[in-house]
Design a protein around this motif. Sequence first.
Motif, PDB file in Angstrom:
ATOM      1  N   GLU A  44       8.262   8.058  57.746  1.00 44.13           N
ATOM      2  CA  GLU A  44       7.909   6.639  57.999  1.00 44.13           C
ATOM      3  C   GLU A  44       7.115   5.816  56.791  1.00 44.13           C
ATOM      4  OE1 GLU A  44       6.146   6.362  61.808  1.00 44.13           O
ATOM      5  OE2 GLU A  44       7.918   6.812  62.892  1.00 44.13           O
ATOM      6  N   TYR A  45       6.287   6.728  56.268  1.00 41.75           N
ATOM      7  CA  TYR A  45       5.416   6.272  55.137  1.00 41.75           C
ATOM      8  C   TYR A  45       6.479   6.061  53.933  1.00 41.75           C
ATOM      9  CZ  TYR A  45       2.263   6.490  51.267  1.00 41.75           C
ATOM     10  OH  TYR A  45       1.660   5.953  50.211  1.00 41.75           O
ATOM     11  N   ARG A  46       7.226   6.903  53.531  1.00 41.78           N
ATOM     12  CA  ARG A  46       8.124   6.705  52.693  1.00 41.78           C
ATOM     13  C   ARG A  46       9.016   5.643  52.791  1.00 41.78           C
ATOM     14  NH1 ARG A  46      10.319  11.733  49.983  1.00 41.78           N
ATOM     15  NH2 ARG A  46      11.172  10.461  48.448  1.00 41.78           N
ATOM     16  N   GLN A  48       8.293   2.972  54.581  1.00 42.43           N
ATOM     17  CA  GLN A  48       7.544   1.589  54.471  1.00 42.43           C
ATOM     18  C   GLN A  48       7.055   1.383  53.102  1.00 42.43           C
ATOM     19  OE1 GLN A  48       3.836   2.215  56.486  1.00 42.43           O
ATOM     20  NE2 GLN A  48       3.199  -0.207  56.500  1.00 42.43           N
ATOM     21  N   GLU A  49       6.827   2.550  52.129  1.00 37.78           N
ATOM     22  CA  GLU A  49       6.545   2.206  50.829  1.00 37.78           C
ATOM     23  C   GLU A  49       7.915   1.532  50.225  1.00 37.78           C
ATOM     24  OE1 GLU A  49       5.700   5.284  47.191  1.00 37.78           O
ATOM     25  OE2 GLU A  49       4.712   5.542  49.036  1.00 37.78           O
ATOM     26  N   ALA A  50       9.024   2.148  50.511  1.00 41.14           N
ATOM     27  CA  ALA A  50      10.157   1.652  49.747  1.00 41.14           C
ATOM     28  C   ALA A  50      10.557   0.162  50.171  1.00 41.14           C
ATOM     29  CB  ALA A  50      11.392   2.589  50.079  1.00 41.14           C
ATOM     30  N   VAL A  52       8.335  -2.113  51.079  1.00 37.11           N
ATOM     31  CA  VAL A  52       7.311  -3.140  50.472  1.00 37.11           C
ATOM     32  C   VAL A  52       7.465  -3.071  48.907  1.00 37.11           C
ATOM     33  CG1 VAL A  52       4.758  -3.347  49.806  1.00 37.11           C
ATOM     34  CG2 VAL A  52       5.421  -2.625  51.956  1.00 37.11           C
ATOM     35  N   ARG A  53       7.811  -2.174  48.177  1.00 34.80           N
ATOM     36  CA  ARG A  53       8.252  -1.951  46.730  1.00 34.80           C
ATOM     37  C   ARG A  53       9.697  -2.613  46.333  1.00 34.80           C
ATOM     38  NH1 ARG A  53       5.196   3.234  44.445  1.00 34.80           N
ATOM     39  NH2 ARG A  53       3.224   2.601  45.073  1.00 34.80           N
ATOM     40  N   ARG A  54      10.590  -2.954  47.626  1.00 30.06           N
ATOM     41  CA  ARG A  54      11.866  -3.103  47.584  1.00 30.06           C
ATOM     42  C   ARG A  54      12.667  -2.041  46.436  1.00 30.06           C
ATOM     43  NH1 ARG A  54      11.980  -9.524  47.534  1.00 30.06           N
ATOM     44  NH2 ARG A  54      10.651  -9.678  49.245  1.00 30.06           N
ATOM     45  N   GLN A  55      12.632  -0.823  46.811  1.00 30.87           N
ATOM     46  CA  GLN A  55      13.216   0.081  46.081  1.00 30.87           C
ATOM     47  C   GLN A  55      14.259   0.743  46.786  1.00 30.87           C
ATOM     48  OE1 GLN A  55       9.840   2.958  45.308  1.00 30.87           O
ATOM     49  NE2 GLN A  55       9.443   2.016  43.442  1.00 30.87           N
ATOM     50  N   ARG A  73      18.599  -0.241  50.183  1.00 32.57           N
ATOM     51  CA  ARG A  73      17.567  -0.685  50.242  1.00 32.57           C
ATOM     52  C   ARG A  73      17.183  -1.126  51.663  1.00 32.57           C
ATOM     53  NH1 ARG A  73      15.849  -2.440  45.315  1.00 32.57           N
ATOM     54  NH2 ARG A  73      17.402  -2.747  43.686  1.00 32.57           N
TER      55      ARG A  73
END
Length: 104
Positions: A44-46, A48-50, A52-55, A73
């Motif tokens: 879930e953290y990874r 969410q991070e992706a 937010v960063r649109r990676q 994405r």
Amino acid sequence: MNRGNKLWESHRMILPEHRARMLESEITPYVVPMLHEDVQEMIEYRVQEAMVRRQPLKLVVGESDGEHTVEGRVVSYRTETRSLQIHNEWGRFQIPIQNIVRVL
């Protein structure tokens, strides 16, 4: 002389190893493994991070016919269904978060 596909019909064969694997996959359906809480939080953290960063993100998703890799994405997270909406070159997909096995 038109024989159709009869020439190639007689040359088809399946190796014993492949036949055993085909029969095994028909008998035993894939079951999504239950993940430990720490692993679920890390996924879930990874995600969410992706988001937010649109990676782009590469996920391994467990379904009834086995594990599949999905890359794209993360567009949104739907709390009512606990699913991610992934966008890639083939379109948009809904993936339930409980079916995610790991993030690559």
